[in-house]
Scaffold this motif. Sequence first.
Motif: not given
Length: 175
Positions: A26-29, A61-69
Amino acid sequence: MTPAADTPTPADPEAWNAYLAEGNAKQARKRVAADILLRDPSGHVLLVNPTYKPDWDLPGGMAEDNEPPERTVERELVEELGLRVTVRGLLVVDWVAPHGPWDDQIAFVFDGGTISQDQAGRLRPQDGELSEIAFVPPAQAPRLLGARTGRRLTAALDALAAGRARYLRDGVPVG
């Protein structure tokens, strides 16, 4: 505060984890972007020209799922430029408000240090996401970038000089 009688507790790990997972869902992504400030021996900053948007950009670029920045920026540099660097530290965190079709995001800028003249001379776009690259004097770089990214670059250069990371909101320093 005492939990409701029907609220699971850690004493029942399976029910507790299901309860926590429901709350998590339910939390924001947040979308996460990670860029890097790379310089050549003359102090010029590396900019890239993406094929999918009008302005130049910082490499990253953009992070993938659960990837540290920091892993995001390392991966993007290898994919787009064939370059491996060591992330040296955090320069900027920028909360970007919703804009156009996009929800808000968190954008990071890391310090990539200075690469050798030989490395700089060999850099070429490695995939279809970039049309060209350039090392640009820091004072000229913001003019090639979009307004928000230009402000982010300026803050990153300030953070590098001051030895202290900066927090921005939509490219504007906070506090």
